[in-house]
Scaffold this active site. Sequence first.
Site, mmCIF file in Angstrom:
data_model
loop_
_atom_site.group_PDB
_atom_site.id
_atom_site.type_symbol
_atom_site.label_atom_id
_atom_site.label_comp_id
_atom_site.label_asym_id
_atom_site.label_seq_id
_atom_site.Cartn_x
_atom_site.Cartn_y
_atom_site.Cartn_z
ATOM 1 C CB THR A 374 7.646 0.836 0.110
ATOM 2 O OG1 THR A 374 7.364 -0.447 0.333
ATOM 3 C CG2 THR A 374 7.370 1.602 1.136
ATOM 4 C CB THR A 392 4.269 -0.389 0.362
ATOM 5 O OG1 THR A 392 5.059 -1.409 -0.441
ATOM 6 C CG2 THR A 392 3.505 -1.298 1.520
ATOM 7 C CG ASN A 394 5.935 -6.604 -0.610
ATOM 8 O OD1 ASN A 394 6.811 -6.018 -0.131
ATOM 9 N ND2 ASN A 394 5.779 -7.804 -0.721
ATOM 10 C CB SER A 446 10.300 -3.089 7.869
ATOM 11 O OG SER A 446 10.406 -4.321 7.943
ATOM 12 N N GLY A 466 12.308 0.482 1.208
ATOM 13 C CA GLY A 466 13.482 -0.341 1.251
ATOM 14 C C GLY A 466 13.213 -1.810 1.829
HETATM 15 O O1 DON Z 1 5.546 -3.337 4.656
HETATM 16 C C1 DON Z 1 6.785 -3.763 4.345
HETATM 17 O O2 DON Z 1 7.608 -3.642 5.274
HETATM 18 C C2 DON Z 1 7.331 -3.895 3.061
HETATM 19 N N1 DON Z 1 6.059 -4.356 2.155
HETATM 20 C C3 DON Z 1 7.606 -2.651 2.358
HETATM 21 C C4 DON Z 1 8.336 -2.819 0.905
HETATM 22 C C5 DON Z 1 9.156 -1.945 0.561
HETATM 23 O O3 DON Z 1 9.640 -1.106 1.223
HETATM 24 C C6 DON Z 1 9.651 -1.895 -1.009
HETATM 25 N N2 DON Z 1 10.301 -0.833 -1.316
HETATM 26 N N3 DON Z 1 11.312 -0.493 -1.735
#
Ligand code: DON
Length: 565
Positions: A374, A392, A394, A446, A466
Amino acid sequence: MISGSVRCFLPAYLFLIIIFFTAGNAQTEIAKKAMVISSDAVATEVGVNILKNGGNAIDAAVAVGFALSVVFPEAGNIGGGGFMLIRDKAGKSVVIDFRETAPAAAWRDMYIDSTSILNNYSLRGAMSSGVPGTVAGLIKALEFYGTMKLKEVITPAIELARNGFIVNSRLEQKIIEYEADLRSYPSTVKTFFKNGNRYVEGDTLRQNDLAKTLIRIRDYGADDFYSGVTANLIVDEMKRGGGLITKEDLKNYKPIIREPIKGTYRNYEILSVPPPSSGGICLIELLNILERYDIGAMGFHSSKSVHVISEAMKRVYSDRSEYLGDPEFIKVPTGVLISKRYARERSSDIDTMKSTLSGNIKPGIVNVKDHPNTTHYSVIDSFGNCVSVTYTINDIFGSQVIVDGAGFFLNDEMDDFSSKPGIPNSYGLIGGYANAIESRKRPLSSMTPTIVTKDGKPILILGGRGGSAIITSVLQTIINVIDFKMDISSAVNASRFHHQWMPDTLFYEKFCLPIDVNQNLKSKGQNPCEKENYYGAVQAILIDPEKNMIYANPDFREGGSAKGY
Ligand code: DON
């Protein structure tokens, strides 16, 4: 009023902690008219050039989104999805939801094998990908709210892909970390390794297939990606890797314009994103609970404030697990969850001296019938339009699969569904029916792109990465500014903690909790545990309307760059 300097009284050791975290960081960028902050200096520059050439914040945000897909391939993307929150100069706000959807052929138990154990298919390979939304979302934003032509905003990305950019140490490190995974897919090796070798810092990375894809998007718009040559390449990749995305899925993909989630915290108004992200609802429920306590007087990272904030986090993440999911599939009790009254009820059993075991916290009682890797970047233009975008694929490098011939990584967003009730996903998040996999459903996110205003004027434009800790990272940045009166560098770079109900552990970054605070928290029944790595990364812009100044400082956890004028 907020200013560019730390104004509150902080104990000496806290100053040392903040100095430790901010030492060696980029200096705070200060500007008068406009600002762009993103995780990559080249992408930030692209955004600033668009603004200087007369574009508005939406034009710049779309240009940065495409540029990051080239120069920040670990998270910047055209193969994923996200959320864009826009607040225009007149104060009107809107969200563009370009979250991925599950392919039509997806089914609830698709990641459960014969022995009922979840397999890795939701995280790696073609089967982990949802139908990407980024291209449709960025183009929709431009058409509805931008002023420039697609050609103008996508050209910098095309040039970066065609002519190449210099690999920095951040990208080199990520490739090293994920090398084994990346090497598992021939299309990825072809694009991301030169003659079989890793790219290292200082190399020029040219992405010819990606340049061709971006050129097709320039010439044919979203039609190319969703029903043209690129769509065919995606479907071919699915056939090779056993993925589920079909031509019909791509043709049917639509970004959705949604109303932002709105709340207040003390004298500030909060705007954030609605489901299928949990970000806005959780953030506002958290702020509503914390508003009931004088967090500032309790002290920054004191056992009192950390305890109360953690208790609030446990309750909110418990609600997240029960009630939040794609609103097209389940009835989300948004009105209740973000109401002050619910916060009062939900916090009534918070004991400031004693932790409530997560096992004893159940989702709050909500009468549904009563009420209805992300990356984040932020932009403000000289007209006062603000844009906050988190998007993102993911995981870092998403599914690790590059679409052969099209040159971009596909997401592994299917892992954000609750593949099996009670079994955590890769962020340790537990979910149930509300976020179960269903054909064409959007997985719960998130992501928390947020704008904070005061007296109708923007004060903060922020969001972060995150996984499950995005919400708590954004929360702490906001309270660092509002309750602890920090400047932007301190607010973003201060160490953070995180509780997500399950597991019943209060995770914290190095140096976040001094020994005495840690012991006090244990005596209250908390279960503190130091994390080896950092939490999230927040990219925020702070505006001081009294001084007419704009400040931004990249999160040291991610680097990146802020530039204004
Ligand atoms: O949408 C979400 O909540 C997750 N796919 C976010 C992934 C994420 O933040 C990875 N980065 N560090």
